[in-house]
Design an enzyme around this catalytic site. Structure first.
Site, PDB file in Angstrom:
ATOM      1  CB  ALA A 138      40.248  31.688  38.549  1.00  0.00           C
ATOM      2  CD  GLU A 139      39.243  27.644  37.672  1.00  0.00           C
ATOM      3  OE1 GLU A 139      40.223  28.003  36.889  1.00  0.00           O
ATOM      4  OE2 GLU A 139      39.106  27.649  38.749  1.00  0.00           O
ATOM      5  CG  ASN A 190      36.866  34.042  42.421  1.00  0.00           C
ATOM      6  OD1 ASN A 190      36.359  33.383  43.370  1.00  0.00           O
ATOM      7  ND2 ASN A 190      38.029  34.431  42.175  1.00  0.00           N
ATOM      8  CG  ASN A 197      43.329  33.324  35.629  1.00  0.00           C
ATOM      9  OD1 ASN A 197      43.842  34.056  36.465  1.00  0.00           O
ATOM     10  ND2 ASN A 197      41.876  33.669  35.842  1.00  0.00           N
ATOM     11  N   GLY A 245      43.673  46.659  32.149  1.00  0.00           N
ATOM     12  CA  GLY A 245      43.369  47.091  33.651  1.00  0.00           C
ATOM     13  C   GLY A 245      42.342  48.186  33.627  1.00  0.00           C
ATOM     14  N   GLY A 275      41.024  39.178  41.696  1.00  0.00           N
ATOM     15  CA  GLY A 275      39.892  38.497  41.300  1.00  0.00           C
ATOM     16  C   GLY A 275      38.906  39.603  40.447  1.00  0.00           C
ATOM     17  N   GLY A 315      39.624  40.282  37.199  1.00  0.00           N
ATOM     18  CA  GLY A 315      39.948  39.577  36.140  1.00  0.00           C
ATOM     19  C   GLY A 315      38.787  38.480  35.921  1.00  0.00           C
ATOM     20  CG  ASP A 316      38.589  35.284  38.679  1.00  0.00           C
ATOM     21  OD1 ASP A 316      39.029  34.872  37.613  1.00  0.00           O
ATOM     22  OD2 ASP A 316      39.104  35.117  39.783  1.00  0.00           O
TER      23      ASP A 316
END
Length: 314
Positions: A32-33, A35, A163, A224, A252, A254-255
Site C-alpha cells: 500500500a505505502e 503504491n 487499510n 467505491g 490498489g 484505494g492507494d
C-alpha cells in the site's frame, strides 16, 4: 521531499487460472505505502519510502523496481536474517478477488522506531501512513507512533488510510489502534465499511461527524464507484466517481485514490478538486491488472477526465 511513506512491500504472484489448478504465475510487486509513493512519483512529486526488505532476490527486485519508479529508497534497509514477504492474488471473477498473504516474521515486520531518521522525515510536507504497518508487529506499531510524533513536532501533515486487514490482528486490537492513529491524523481516509467498523455508523456523513468531533480536521470517506464524501468543520460534500467500462483488478484503487488526493493538495487544488483527482486515479487503477501498473501520469489523468466529460456532453 513532498511525501514520505512507511510500510511493507511484497512480491505478488497472480495465477493464470485458479490457485488450485494454475501451473504458471505472473510476478509483480505490491504494498500500500509504496503504491502511494509510486503513484505520487508518476505524477511528478518527490516521494520517499521507508521500509525493510529481506536481503534476498525478491527484496532486491522490489528495491530495484521502486527505485526505478523514481521513489527515494535511501531509508530502506536490507535484512539478511529475515525474508521478503510474498502474497498471492487470485482474480477468479470481477467480484471475487481472493488474496492470501505469507508475511509472518517477514523482514518488514522487524521494523522499529530505530529505523526512523527524524531529520529525513522532517523534510517532508506530508507523512502517509496506513493501518497495515502497525498490525505487523508491536515494534512496527511503536515505529508508527514515533513517526507521528516526529511529524507533529515538525508541522508535517499526517494522512492516514486505515487499510483494514482483518487477517493480521483481532478486531478489538485493530479498532483500538486504528482509532488512536486516526484521531492523531490531519487527513483521515476510511472506506465506508472501515468507517462502519470503527464507528458503528453506515452513513458517510455520520462517519465524518464522528471523527470531526474527535478533532480530525479533514475526513474523506471513500464509497467505491460512487466516489467519495469529504467532511470538514466548514462543509460536507460528495464528489462523484468516474465511469469505468470494465473493472479488471480493484486491488490498489484505494492507494491510487490516496496518491491522487495528496497530489492535488500538493498542487494547492481545492479539497473538492483534490478528491476528484483521487477518484480519477483510483478509477484508472482498476482498469489494469496489478497494484501499480495502472497508476497514471498527469497526461493520462487529463485524457481520462476529458474523455469522461466528452461522453457526458454527448
Amino acid at each position: 521531499m513532498d511525501v514520505i511513506t512507511i510500510g511493507e512491500t511484497m512480491v505478488l504472484f497472480t495465477p493464470e487460472s485458479t490457485m488450485r489448478y494454475s501451473t504458471q504465475f505472473n510476478k509483480k510487486i505490491g504494498g500500500a505505502e509504496s503504491n502511494v509513493a509510486i503513484g505520487l512519483a508518476r505524477l511528478g512529486h518527490q516521494a520517499g519510502w521507508i521500509s525493510r526488505l529481506g536481503d534476498d532476490e525478491f527484496g532486491k527486485a522490489i528495491l530495484s523496481f521502486v527505485r526505478g519508479e523514481g521513489v527515494d529508497v535511501s531509508q530502506v534497509k536490507m535484512d539478511d536474517s529475515a525474508q521478503t514477504a510474498i502474497y498471492f492474488k487470485e482474480l477468479r471473477r470481477s467480484n471475487d478477488i481472493r488474496v492470501q498473504y505469507y508475511r509472518k516474521n517477514s523482514a518488514a515486520s522487524r521494523m522499529s522506531a530505530n529505523d526512523l531518521d527524524p531529520a529525513y522525515i522532517s523534510k517532508a510536507k506530508y507523512l502517509h501512513l496506513t493501518g497495515i504497518t502497525p498490525a505487523l508487529s508491536d515494534s512496527c506499531h511503536e515505529m508508527i507512533l514515533r513517526a507521528i510524533a516526529i511529524a507533529k513536532k515538525h508541522g508535517i501533515k499526517i494522512v492516514f488510510d486505515p487499510n483494514l486487514r482483518r487477517k493480521l490482528w483481532s478486531e478489538e486490537r485493530a479498532r483500538k489502534v486504528l482509532l488512536d492513529i486516526a484521531i492523531q491524523s490531519d487527513i483521515f481516509l476510511p472506506g465506508v465499511s472501515e468507517g462502519e467498523f470503527l464507528t458503528g455508523e453506515k452513513d458517510p456523513k455520520k462517519i465524518g461527524e464522528f471523527f470531526l468531533k474527535q478533532g480530525v480536521p479533514t475526513v474523506v470517506i471513500k464509497v467505491g464507484a460512487q466516489g467519495a464524501y469529504y467532511a470538514t468543520n466548514e462543509e460536507y460534500k460528495h464528489v462523484a466517481g468516474f465511469h469505468v467500462n470494465q473493472v479488471v483488478d480493484p486491488v490498489g484503487a484505494g492507494d491510487g485514490f490516496s496518491a491522487g488526493l495528496i497530489s492535488g493538495l500538493l498542487d494547492q487544488l481545492s479539497l473538492h478538486k483534490a478528491v476528484e483527482r483521487g477518484n480519477a486515479v483510483g478509477a484508472l487503477v482498476t482498469m489494469i491488472n496489478g497494484d501499480v501498473e495502472g497508476l497514471p501520469t498527469r497526461e493520462e489523468i487529463e485524457a481520462f477526465v476529458l474523455n469522461q466529460n466528452e461522453e457526458i456532453y454527448r
